[in-house]
Enzyme design. Structure first.
Site, PDB file in Angstrom:
ATOM      1  N   ARG A   1      10.050  -4.830  58.488  1.00 31.51           N
ATOM      2  CA  ARG A   1      10.426  -4.925  57.105  1.00 31.51           C
ATOM      3  C   ARG A   1      11.892  -5.275  56.942  1.00 31.51           C
ATOM      4  O   ARG A   1      12.546  -4.649  56.020  1.00 31.51           O
ATOM      5  CB  ARG A   1       9.778  -4.181  55.915  1.00 31.51           C
ATOM      6  CG  ARG A   1       9.469  -4.513  54.989  1.00 31.51           C
ATOM      7  CD  ARG A   1       9.354  -3.579  54.003  1.00 31.51           C
ATOM      8  NE  ARG A   1       8.603  -4.165  52.647  1.00 31.51           N
ATOM      9  CZ  ARG A   1       8.719  -3.514  51.309  1.00 31.51           C
ATOM     10  NH1 ARG A   1       9.518  -2.555  51.225  1.00 31.51           N
ATOM     11  NH2 ARG A   1       8.237  -4.192  50.408  1.00 31.51           N
TER      12      ARG A   1
ATOM     13  N   ASP B   1       9.268   6.460  49.158  1.00 29.11           N
ATOM     14  CA  ASP B   1       8.412   5.631  49.979  1.00 29.11           C
ATOM     15  C   ASP B   1       9.107   5.747  51.343  1.00 29.11           C
ATOM     16  O   ASP B   1      10.023   6.238  51.457  1.00 29.11           O
ATOM     17  CB  ASP B   1       8.734   4.131  49.356  1.00 29.11           C
ATOM     18  CG  ASP B   1       7.690   3.204  49.803  1.00 29.11           C
ATOM     19  OD1 ASP B   1       6.956   3.608  50.378  1.00 29.11           O
ATOM     20  OD2 ASP B   1       7.518   2.115  49.408  1.00 29.11           O
TER      21      ASP B   1
ATOM     22  N   CYS C   1       4.861   8.375  49.457  1.00 29.04           N
ATOM     23  CA  CYS C   1       4.180   7.099  49.897  1.00 29.04           C
ATOM     24  C   CYS C   1       4.670   6.518  51.066  1.00 29.04           C
ATOM     25  O   CYS C   1       5.971   6.917  51.398  1.00 29.04           O
ATOM     26  CB  CYS C   1       4.852   5.876  48.603  1.00 29.04           C
ATOM     27  SG  CYS C   1       4.393   4.444  48.940  1.00 29.04           S
TER      28      CYS C   1
ATOM     29  N   ASP D   1      -1.577   0.588  49.705  1.00 29.31           N
ATOM     30  CA  ASP D   1      -1.265  -0.759  49.124  1.00 29.31           C
ATOM     31  C   ASP D   1      -2.230  -1.251  48.613  1.00 29.31           C
ATOM     32  O   ASP D   1      -2.262  -2.402  47.999  1.00 29.31           O
ATOM     33  CB  ASP D   1      -0.273  -1.265  50.011  1.00 29.31           C
ATOM     34  CG  ASP D   1       1.148  -0.856  50.135  1.00 29.31           C
ATOM     35  OD1 ASP D   1       1.533   0.107  49.024  1.00 29.31           O
ATOM     36  OD2 ASP D   1       2.015  -1.199  50.877  1.00 29.31           O
TER      37      ASP D   1
HETATM   38  C1  DGJ Z   1       5.388   0.006  49.833  1.00 27.21           C
HETATM   39  C2  DGJ Z   1       4.766   0.684  48.701  1.00 27.21           C
HETATM   40  O1  DGJ Z   1       3.357   1.405  49.215  1.00 27.21           O
HETATM   41  C3  DGJ Z   1       4.517   0.057  47.362  1.00 27.21           C
HETATM   42  O2  DGJ Z   1       3.888   0.747  46.423  1.00 27.21           O
HETATM   43  C4  DGJ Z   1       5.999  -0.427  46.752  1.00 27.21           C
HETATM   44  O3  DGJ Z   1       6.566   0.720  46.666  1.00 27.21           O
HETATM   45  C5  DGJ Z   1       6.644  -1.045  47.895  1.00 27.21           C
HETATM   46  N1  DGJ Z   1       6.635  -0.302  49.077  1.00 27.21           N
HETATM   47  C6  DGJ Z   1       8.002  -1.631  47.348  1.00 27.21           C
HETATM   48  O4  DGJ Z   1       8.769  -2.146  48.445  1.00 27.21           O
END
Ligand code: DGJ
Length: 729
Positions: free
Chosen positions: A444, A479, A527, A549
Site C-alpha cells: 500500500r 489502523d 484495526c 474490511d
Molecule cells: C483500512 C481500514 O480497515 C478501513 O476501514 C479504512 O480505515 C482504510 N484502511 C483507510 O485507509
C-alpha cells in the site's frame, strides 16, 4: 484456596470454577502434567503407574528413577536436548553452543491475586479474592537459567492463565530460541483441532481437522497476529460440538508472530501449545536479565464450543478490556470511509454528520485522508498535521462543528506506518524497519516504522499526544495496513536482529499503554486492514476492533460467527454499508445488512445523501432497534444456534444474565422454492418464564421457545433475515 500443593503426593491441584488442572513432580524433579478437565475435588495419584507402561527400550534420563522416561511422560514445560523428542516449549543456546536445557523443580509459591506482566497485556483481577497464582521455579543447573512458570486459577471462571518468566541467573550470556507461553500434554485419541483462519476480507473462518500422529499447527510470521490465522486453537473431544463434549481452548494475549498447535505422538498423547513463534526468533539474555512470555489463556468447557466461547467472552470483556468504555454501551458509529474514501472536504463531512445524527447515530469518525497531502494511499503517513485544503477550519474547528451536530468526534490514524513520500521519511529514512542492503518492500505504498527503537516510539508517542490533546476528540481508530518484511533494525547489533519482531510489539504496547492512560476518556478502536490484528493483546488497550474490511452482509455472517468463537460482541465492529457492496459487489436487502451489523458493535459507512427517504426511515428504525437491544448484544450471553459453515442459514442469540431478556437473529443465504418451514429452537432462556416478543406481541413460555421453537417466516428471495426480541412478562 483454588490452588493447593500436596507435598506427600508432590501434586499441584488448581481449581478454576468447574475446572481442575493438576501437575505432579517426578521423583527427580521433572514437572509432569496430570489432568485438565471437569472438576475433581481430590486426586489420589500413583505417579509411578504413569500413563504408558515402560516395557520397551525407552531412554531413561535418571537411573535413580528407572521407570520414568521423558519420551513418554506428559510434561508441563518440555525442553530441548533430552530424550523427549517432541516439540519443546523452551530452547536456550548456552555458551557451549548447545541448546540443551534441563529445567527441574526448585521451589514454588502460591499467593492470592494475579500479577501484571512486565510490558505485556494480560488478563487481570480487580481484587485478590478473584484468583490464586502459583509460581513454580524450575532451574537448569548447568546454565543457571531459571524458569518461573506462572499459573493463575480464577475462582469463579473456568479459566487458567499461564506464562513463563525466564531469568539468566548464571554468569554467561545465553540466547533464547523459543519460550512458549503454555504447553500441555494430554491424551487426545480421536480429537480434532479447530482454528480460525482466513485472509483479508474473510477473516476467522472455522476450520477443523482430525489429529493424527505428527504436527498440526498454525502460525504467523508477519509481525502481526494476522488475517490469515488467529492466535487461538481449540481441541475438541470426539463427541464435542457446539453444545456438548469436552473442549479445550488456548488463546494468546499477543499481537505479533505466534505459533500454536498440537503434536500427537505414537501413543495418542497430544502436546497442545501456544506462544511466541520460534521461527526467526532469538533473544539474548545477559546475566541477571529476564524475559517474560506473553500470557496464554486456557479455557475448558464440558458443554461444547458454546460454553467455551461464553467463558472467553466474559473474561475478555470484564478482565482483559479496560477503561471507561469497558462496561459502557458503545456509541452507534458513522464512518465516512466507504461513503467518501479520500474525496471529501469539511463541508461534506459536516453534512454527513448532520444526516447521521438525524438518524440517531452518536459518533462520527473521520477516516483516512485528513492529513498531509493525502488524497490517495500513496503518501503522507507520518505527517500527522491536518490538510487545510480539505479542512480549512482545522481539526479542532471540524471537531467542534461535528459536536454541534450532536455527535461525538472520532479520528482515524495509522501511526505505525511511514510513507516514503512523507516529510518524516525525508527527515528520518532509517526510522523504518529494514535490513541493510536489502530491498524495501512496499505494501500500500508504505513502510513500517521501527517500533523496536525506543527513540522512534518516543517520537511517535509525542506526536500522537500533541495531535490528540489539540482537538476535542472522543474516539480514535488505530489502523495498521501492512505486515513486516525485511525485518531488521538500524540500531540492533547483528546478534540481536532476531529480536526485532518481538521488540516491535513491545514498543507498540508501550505506546498504547501510555496513550490510553493519558487519554482515559477517548474510546480507542483497533484495526488492521480490517481484522488483521483482531487479538486479545490489542483488546487490552482498545476494547473494540474493526472486524473486517468486508462489509458484505453474507460474508459478514461467517466472519462474525467465526470471530465469536473467542471474542465478545462488544469487541466486534460491524457496519451497514451501501449496495452493491464495495468488496464483493453483492446486493443484499437493507434489512439484512442491518440485522447482521446489529449482532456486533453497530454502525454505518455509506453516503446517507444518496439514500431514498424510505431507506433513511428504515435506517432510523434500525438505529432505534439496535439501541433497544444494545446492552443485550454487547454484554449478554451468546448462544450460537446454526452455523453458516454448515449450510444455507445461520442463527444466534443473546440472553441477559438474569434470563429476563433475549434477542435472536436468523440469516438465510439463498432462497428456494417449495421448502418446509423451519422451526428455530432458542437457548439459554428460563423454561418456566413467559416471554413476549416485543416486535410482534406474541407470548410464549421459555420451554416452548426452546424445545418446540418458532417457525422462521422469511420474505422470498436471497439474503433474507429476521429478528426476535423477547422480554419476560
Ligand atoms: C483500512 C481500514 O480497515 C478501513 O476501514 C479504512 O480505515 C482504510 N484502511 C483507510 O485507509
Amino acid at each position: 484456596m483454588p490452588i493447593n500443593f500436596e507435598s506427600r503426593k508432590r501434586l499441584f491441584l488448581l481449581q478454576a470454577g468447574e475446572t481442575s488442572y493438576a501437575m505432579v513432580l517426578s521423583k527427580t524433579g521433572y514437572l509432569c502434567h496430570l489432568y485438565w478437565g471437569k472438576k475433581i475435588e481430590d486426586i489420589h495419584v500413583d505417579f509411578s503407574a504413569g500413563r504408558i507402561s515402560c516395557r520397551h527400550s525407552f531412554h531413561i534420563p535418571e537411573q535413580e528413577d528407572p521407570s520414568f522416561s521423558l519420551e513418554k511422560a506428559l510434561l508441563e514445560y518440555p525442553s530441548y536436548g533430552n530424550s523427549d523428542f517432541r516439540t519443546p516449549a523452551v530452547q536456550i543456546v548456552n555458551t557451549a553452543g548447545s541448546a540443551i536445557v534441563v529445567p527441574k523443580y526448585q521451589k514454588h509459591r502460591i499467593y492470592k491475586g494475579k500479577p501484571l506482566l512486565d510490558g505485556l497485556p494480560a488478563t487481570y483481577v480487580e481484587n485478590d479474592e478473584e484468583a490464586d497464582t502459583l509460581e513454580i521455579t524450575l532451574l537448569d543447573d548447568w546454565s543457571g537459567v531459571e524458569i518461573i512458570l506462572l499459573y493463575t486459577a480464577y475462582a469463579h471462571r473456568n479459566v487458567i492463565t499461564r506464562s513463563a518468566r525466564l531469568t539468566n541467573a548464571g554468569t554467561q550470556t545465553v540466547t533464547l530460541r523459543r519460550a512458549f507461553s503454555a504447553s500441555v500434554d494430554m491424551p487426545c485419541r480421536g480429537y480434532r483441532m479447530l482454528q480460525l483462519s482466513g485472509a483479508w476480507g474473510r477473516e476467522r473462518q472455522l476450520f477443523q481437522r482430525q489429529l493424527v500422529p505428527g504436527m498440526q499447527s498454525i502460525e504467523s510470521r508477519r509481525g502481526a497476529s494476522s488475517h490469515q490465522q488467529n492466535p487461538f486453537v481449540a481441541l475438541l473431544s470426539p463427541e464435542a460440538d457446539e453444545k456438548n463434549g469436552s473442549v479445550y481452548g488456548l488463546s494468546l494475549v499477543y499481537s505479533g508472530n505466534f505459533y500454536a498447535g498440537a503434536e500427537m505422538d505414537s501413543y495418542a498423547n497430544g502436546r497442545f501449545f501456544i506462544g511466541l513463534n520460534p521461527f526467526d526468533f532469538s533473544w539474548q539474555l545477559q546475566p541477571g536479565q529476564s524475559f517474560q512470555t506473553p500470557e496464554a489463556v486456557l479455557v475448558y468447557s464440558n458443554a461444547g464450543l458454546g460454553e467455551m466461547s461464553r467463558t472467553f467472552h466474559s473474561l475478555y470483556r470484564e478482565r482483559l478490556c479496560r477503561g471507561k468504555y469497558r462496561d459502557r454501551e458503545r456509541p452507534v458509529l458513522f464512518n465516512n470511509w466507504e461513503a467518501t474514501r479520500f474525496g471529501f472536504d469539511s463541508r461534506k463531512i459536516v453534512e454527513l454528520a448532520k444526516d447521521a445524527n438525524g438518524l440517531g447515530m452518536e459518533l462520527f469518525v473521520l477516516d483516512d485522508g485528513w492529513f498531509g497531502k493525502r488524497n490517495s494511499d500513496t503518501c503522507s503517513l507520518g505527517d500527522w498535521t491536518v490538510n487545510l485544503r480539505k479542512i480549512p477550519e482545522g481539526l479542532d474547528g471540524l471537531a467542534e462543528a461535528i459536536h454541534r451536530t450532536g455527535m461525538k468526534f472520532g479520528l482515524w490514524v495509522e501511526p505505525e506506518m511511514i510513507s516514503p513520500d512523507s516529510d518524516l521519511y525525508r527527515l528520518r529514512p532509517d526510522w523504518c524497519i529494514h535490513a541493510e542492503g536489502r530491498t524495501h518492500t512496499l505494501a500500500r505504498h508504505q513502510l513500517v516504522l521501527d517500533l523496536s527503537r525506543t527513540d522512534v516510539c518516543e517520537a511517535l508517542e509525542q506526536s500522537l499526544t500533541k495531535l490528540i490533546s489539540g482537538i476535542p476528540i472522543d474516539y480514535i481508530k488505530w489502523d495498521m495496513n501492512r505486515n513486516i518484511t525485511e525485518a531488521g533494525s538500524a540500531l540492533l547489533p547483528p546478534e540481536r536482529q532476531g529480536e526485532v519482531f518481538h521488540r516491535y510489539i513491545l514498543g507498540l504496547y508501550r505506546i498504547l499503554d501510555k496513550l490510553t492512560a493519558k487519554f482515559p476518556d477517548v474510546l480507542f478502536e483497533s484495526c488492521a486492514s480490517g481484522g488483521g490484528r483482531f487479538d486479545p493483546g490489542m483488546l487490552y488497550y482498545m476494547p473494540q476492533t474493526w472486524t473486517s474490511d468486508d462489509t458484505d452482509a453474507v460474508e459478514r455472517v461467517r466472519i462474525q460467527y467465526g470471530t465469536s468463537l473467542v471474542y465478545p460482541a462488544s469487541a466486534i465492529g460491524a457496519h451497514v454499508s451501501a449496495v452493491p457492496n464495495q468488496q464483493v459487489m453483492r446486493i443484499t436487502p437493507l434489512k439484512t445488512r442491518g440485522h447482521v451489523a446489529m449482532t456486533g458493535n453497530f454502525g454505518y459507512e455509506l453516503d446517507i445523501g444518496q439514500l431514498s427517504a424510505d431507506e433513511r426511515e428504515e435506517i432510523r428504525k434500525q438505529v432505534e432497534t439496535y439501541k433497544s437491544v444494545r446492552r443485550l448484544v454487547q454484554f449478554g450471553e451468546l448462544y450460537r444456534l446454526k452455523s453458516p459453515f454448515e449450510g444455507n442459514s445461520a442463527a444466534w442469540m443473546y440472553v441477559s444474565r438474569d434470563q429476563s431478556e433475549a434477542c435472536a437473529f436468523y440469516f438465510r443465504t439463498l432462497g428456494a422454492a417449495n421448502i418446509d418451514v423451519e422451526y428455530l429452537k432458542f437457548e439459554g432462556l428460563a423454561e418456566n418464564k413467559k416471554y413476549q416478543n416485543v416486535l410482534d406481541g406474541s407470548i410464549r413460555r421459555g420451554d416452548e421457545l426452546m424445545h418446540l421453537g418458532v417457525p422462521v417466516l422469511l420474505e422470498g428471495g436471497d439474503f433474507q433475515s429476521c429478528m426476535w426480541h423477547f422480554k419476560t412478562c
